[in-house]
Design an enzyme around this catalytic site. Structure first.
Site, PDB file in Angstrom:
ATOM      1  CB  SER A 150      25.747   1.236 -54.442  1.00 58.53           C
ATOM      2  OG  SER A 150      25.748   1.851 -54.930  1.00 58.53           O
ATOM      3  CE  LYS A 205       6.826  17.498 -66.626  1.00 58.20           C
ATOM      4  NZ  LYS A 205       7.973  18.020 -66.337  1.00 58.20           N
TER       5      LYS A 205
END
Length: 345
Positions: A150, A205
């Site tokens: 990764s 949010k």
């Protein structure tokens, strides 16, 4: 002879004119307090000196250490190590090592040594970006150890299009993808009788909240973020692995881990070998004999405060987070044991 007592201790003194009488004050209680005060004074002064050093200069400036080759040689090859989880102070120290190698005119080539399962996406890209600038100035090859997965593979791309990548026979690499760890705690609300009720300025949010299922527009939002981040990752590979086109990279960017032989077959690495093989090849590229140059490492010494207190340069949160991440890394083991559990190293 005259006898005198000083704080409970009897002292025999010679008699006679012209002789001085000496009284020795030997109070164990006072001597103990003097020693304590001296120790406290020493500690205070050490901490004050450490604070002074840390204020006026960088306490974590990388230092150079001899690794191999000719210790008396002027020309150097710098081993820049990317070890462990790429995050926080580790990222900072790696970036400083890159900068130090870039500024040192005696450093003629770079061996990027990767042993990392990855880490933060911004951290990985920041290291990649600085490595690209360095590899444009000085030849750089890559040596992969246990893991270069990764973000560990991402930073390896910083060696550029001219680099050769060496993986050890037991290296695990690939894992090309993006992950955002998330728990679904929706069932917990019913069991505990509580409900999440944030006060927010917009519908996303608090996204992705673990207290509700990820559906509809919210799922589309995060799918787009993941796709964009993955596109950046695969684009970096396409740019730097010139033998792979976009379709080929997309085909192997499934998030899976590849063994060294699989990575070689898929074009992710160039050769299976060890550090000495990578250095030999780098020497042929850059025109040096590995035995006639000074091969160096960079390391960061703890500050005086850290050494005295036995603390790490990493914050407790960073250490706990890294330990948690390390515990989730899959490991293959050649192990004769009735309890086949990894060590977490």
């Amino acid at each position: 002879m005259a006898k005198s007592k000083a704080d409970g201790q009897e002292i025999v003194l010679p008699e006679g004119e012209g002789r001085s009488t000496i009284v020795i004050n030997n109070n164990p209680g006072k001597a103990k307090w003097v020693k304590i005060l001296l120790v406290i004074s020493l500690i205070v002064n050490v901490f004050m000196y450490s604070a002074y050093q840390e204020y006026f200069q960088d306490p974590h400036e990388p230092q150079e250490r001899f690794h191999d080759g000719d210790a008396s040689a002027t020309d150097k090859v710098a081993r820049i190590s990317v070890d462990g989880v790429i995050f926080g102070k580790n990222t900072t120290n790696i970036l400083k090592s890159i900068n130090k190698a870039q500024e040192d005119e005696n450093v003629k080539a770079i061996l990027l040594s990767v042993d990392s399962p990855g880490g933060g996406a911004p951290d990985s890209h920041q290291i990649y970006h600085e490595l690209k600038k360095l590899s444009a100035q000085k030849p750089m090859y890559v040596h992969m150890k246990k893991y270069a997965a990764s973000g560990g593979y991402y930073v390896a791309m910083g060696a550029g299009t001219e680099a050769k990548i060496f993986a050890e026979p037991t290296t695990w690499t690939g894992s090309i993808g993006v992950i955002i760890p998330r728990f679904n705690l929706t069932g917990l609300e019913e069991k505990l009788g509580i409900r999440s009720a944030p006060i927010k300025s917009g519908p996303f949010k608090d996204s992705p909240s673990p207290f509700r299922d990820l559906e509809g527009a919210e799922k589309e939002l995060w799918d787009a973020i993941i796709a964009d981040s993955l596109g950046l990752f695969t684009g970096v590979i396409v740019e730097n692995r010139t033998d792979l086109d976009e379709a080929e990279v997309d085909a192997i960017a499934t998030g899976q881990v590849y063994t060294a032989s699989q990575a070689l077959a898929n074009g992710l690495v160039d050769q299976i070998g060890y550090e000495e093989d990578a250095l030999t090849a780098l020497g042929e590229k850059a025109g040096f004999d590995p035995e006639k140059v000074r091969i160096i490492d960079y390391y960061v010494e703890p500050t005086i405060t850290e050494a005295l207190m036995g603390t790490s340069a990493k914050s407790p949160i960073e250490q706990q987070w890294e330990a948690l991440v390390q515990s989730t890394i899959p490991r293959a083991m050649y192990l004769c044991s009735w309890l086949p559990i990894g060590t977490g190293e």
